[in-house]
Design an enzyme around this catalytic site. Structure first.
Site, PDB file in Angstrom:
ATOM      1  N   HIS A 115       3.620 -12.164  -2.071  1.00  0.00           N
ATOM      2  CA  HIS A 115       4.595 -11.630  -2.803  1.00  0.00           C
ATOM      3  C   HIS A 115       4.951 -10.269  -2.072  1.00  0.00           C
ATOM      4  O   HIS A 115       4.162  -9.835  -1.205  1.00  0.00           O
ATOM      5  CB  HIS A 115       4.086 -11.215  -4.521  1.00  0.00           C
ATOM      6  CG  HIS A 115       2.751  -9.925  -4.293  1.00  0.00           C
ATOM      7  ND1 HIS A 115       1.636 -10.661  -3.828  1.00  0.00           N
ATOM      8  CD2 HIS A 115       2.722  -8.750  -4.624  1.00  0.00           C
ATOM      9  CE1 HIS A 115       0.822  -9.305  -3.924  1.00  0.00           C
ATOM     10  NE2 HIS A 115       1.621  -8.221  -4.349  1.00  0.00           N
ATOM     11  N   ASP A 117       5.775  -6.204  -3.074  1.00  0.00           N
ATOM     12  CA  ASP A 117       5.662  -5.590  -4.333  1.00  0.00           C
ATOM     13  C   ASP A 117       7.032  -5.061  -4.801  1.00  0.00           C
ATOM     14  O   ASP A 117       7.736  -4.317  -4.114  1.00  0.00           O
ATOM     15  CB  ASP A 117       4.702  -4.149  -4.008  1.00  0.00           C
ATOM     16  CG  ASP A 117       3.293  -4.523  -3.830  1.00  0.00           C
ATOM     17  OD1 ASP A 117       2.989  -5.647  -4.177  1.00  0.00           O
ATOM     18  OD2 ASP A 117       2.647  -3.849  -3.010  1.00  0.00           O
ATOM     19  N   HIS A 192       2.874 -10.238   1.348  1.00  0.00           N
ATOM     20  CA  HIS A 192       1.520 -10.032   1.683  1.00  0.00           C
ATOM     21  C   HIS A 192       0.715 -10.935   0.622  1.00  0.00           C
ATOM     22  O   HIS A 192       1.359 -11.274  -0.307  1.00  0.00           O
ATOM     23  CB  HIS A 192       0.915  -8.662   1.593  1.00  0.00           C
ATOM     24  CG  HIS A 192       1.408  -7.757   0.439  1.00  0.00           C
ATOM     25  ND1 HIS A 192       2.550  -7.469   0.319  1.00  0.00           N
ATOM     26  CD2 HIS A 192       0.494  -7.298  -0.809  1.00  0.00           C
ATOM     27  CE1 HIS A 192       2.417  -6.517  -1.041  1.00  0.00           C
ATOM     28  NE2 HIS A 192       1.342  -6.955  -1.519  1.00  0.00           N
ATOM     29  N   ARG A 202     -15.068  -8.569  -3.514  1.00  0.00           N
ATOM     30  CA  ARG A 202     -13.970  -7.739  -3.022  1.00  0.00           C
ATOM     31  C   ARG A 202     -13.260  -7.027  -3.894  1.00  0.00           C
ATOM     32  O   ARG A 202     -13.030  -7.586  -4.914  1.00  0.00           O
ATOM     33  CB  ARG A 202     -13.012  -8.392  -2.131  1.00  0.00           C
ATOM     34  CG  ARG A 202     -12.139  -7.578  -1.448  1.00  0.00           C
ATOM     35  CD  ARG A 202     -11.284  -8.094  -0.411  1.00  0.00           C
ATOM     36  NE  ARG A 202     -10.136  -7.428   0.210  1.00  0.00           N
ATOM     37  CZ  ARG A 202      -8.892  -7.057  -0.395  1.00  0.00           C
ATOM     38  NH1 ARG A 202      -8.520  -7.782  -1.240  1.00  0.00           N
ATOM     39  NH2 ARG A 202      -7.946  -6.246   0.061  1.00  0.00           N
TER      40      ARG A 202
HETATM   41  O1  LIG Z   1      -6.051  -6.861  -3.101  1.00  0.00           O
HETATM   42  C1  LIG Z   1      -5.390  -6.411  -2.160  1.00  0.00           C
HETATM   43  O2  LIG Z   1      -5.820  -6.230  -1.066  1.00  0.00           O
HETATM   44  C2  LIG Z   1      -3.765  -6.655  -2.449  1.00  0.00           C
HETATM   45  C3  LIG Z   1      -3.356  -6.728  -3.919  1.00  0.00           C
HETATM   46  C4  LIG Z   1      -1.975  -6.572  -4.015  1.00  0.00           C
HETATM   47  O3  LIG Z   1      -1.129  -6.881  -3.309  1.00  0.00           O
HETATM   48  C5  LIG Z   1      -1.598  -6.027  -5.256  1.00  0.00           C
HETATM   49  O4  LIG Z   1      -2.104  -5.913  -6.375  1.00  0.00           O
HETATM   50  O5  LIG Z   1       0.066  -6.121  -5.401  1.00  0.00           O
HETATM   51 FE   LIG Z   2       0.970  -6.134  -3.501  1.00  0.00          FE
END
Ligand SMILES: O=C(O)CCC(=O)C(=O)O
Ligand SMILES: [Fe+2]
Length: 281
Positions: A115, A117, A192, A202
């Site tokens: 996606h 952001d 990403h 994680r």
């Molecule tokens: O957890 C991550 O490293 C990315 C999370 C992410 O891209 C988001 O929450 O928009």
């Molecule tokens: Fe994100």
């Protein structure tokens, strides 16, 4: 804005189900109240207020960090360092805590699907040394390894619009083709995702800098056909919550949905263009 606990938008996916839990909440900019701490206490109970106070302080620090970055971006666009501080002064940004448990079959899941952001800017802290964040570069997924004490900063779709428009006006008035080129330029939002691990859990903390709900995101008058219509952050949020995309074309789909086929200010289309799966704010 959708706040609260979720098992990560599992309804949005048909394959590679997301393997994570999230807690999302709003942060009011410049507020003298304890908006975040109060949210924790009112939704989780008074026992969680101290935790809420920690996140309150974290969000206030993130507001400062993101405003410092915006000051640099404003300067680089010839708008001055205070421009974005004013634009975001009364915003309600979004804070998200991501938790990715160990996964017995990581190849069948994704922590967070591909996606961009929708926010203006995202400041992400990768907790610990477990890497999982990946960014699409030249058609290949590349890891963004955690660096102790470092944040990952992503340009979001909303800033991409403003960037292209302002740069267009300031540097190349009257040249639509240049604006198109800049859409793929320096401040482009990036696709990403986050993968999960068999043995390791994680965590990540994402602060999404967002305009106020009713703030109009608008390029200056330029005399050429507009690439994007005026929209409010609330409109864009509604769109991204309903129509998820696993590519970089969310803004195009959104513009089409608002006013097909060109950005003419017509009423929103009943049916959006085909969308694929992604997790967004
Ligand atoms: O957890 C991550 O490293 C990315 C999370 C992410 O891209 C988001 O929450 O928009
Ligand atoms: Fe994100």
């Amino acid at each position: 804005m959708v706040t609260g606990y979720t098992t990560a938008h599992s309804d949005r996916f048909v394959a590679n189900l997301p393997w994570k839990e999230t807690l999302s909440f709003g942060h009011r900019h410049g507020g003298n109240d304890d908006f975040v701490a109060d949210y924790f206490a009112s939704t989780l109970g008074d026992a969680f207020k101290p935790l809420g106070e920690v996140y309150q302080a974290y969000c206030e620090a993130m507001e400062e960090v993101s405003m410092a970055i915006m000051a640099v971006l404003g300067e680089s666009l010839g708008l001055g360092s205070g421009y974005y501080r004013d634009f975001f002064a009364d915003s309600c940004s979004i804070m998200r805590c991501n938790y990715y448990p160990p996964c017995p079959e990581p190849e069948r899941t994704l922590g967070t699907g591909p996606h961009c952001d929708p926010s203006a800017l995202t400041v992400l802290l990768q907790d610990g040394d477990v890497h999982g964040l990946q960014v699409l570069v030249g058609g290949a997924w590349r890891p963004v390894r955690p660096e102790p004490g470092a944040f990952v900063v992503n340009i979001g779709d909303t800033f991409m619009v403003r960037h292209c428009s302002f740069t267009y006006l300031l540097r190349y008035p009257g040249k639509l083709e240049v604006r198109k080129a800049l859409t793929n330029g320096r401040y482009k939002s990036c696709l990403h995702r986050a993968v999960v691990r068999r043995e390791q859990e994680r965590r990540s903390l994402a602060f999404f800098l967002c305009p106020r709900d009713d703030r109009v995101v608008r390029p200056p008058a330029c005399g050429e056909r507009r690439l994007y219509p005026d929209f409010t952050w609330a409109d864009f949020m509604r769109f991204t919550q309903r129509h998820y995309r696993a590519d970089t074309r969310t803004l195009d789909a959104f513009a089409h949905w608002l006013s097909p086929p060109a950005c003419s200010g017509a009423a929103p289309a009943a049916s959006p263009p085909a969308a694929t799966q992604a997790a967004t704010v």
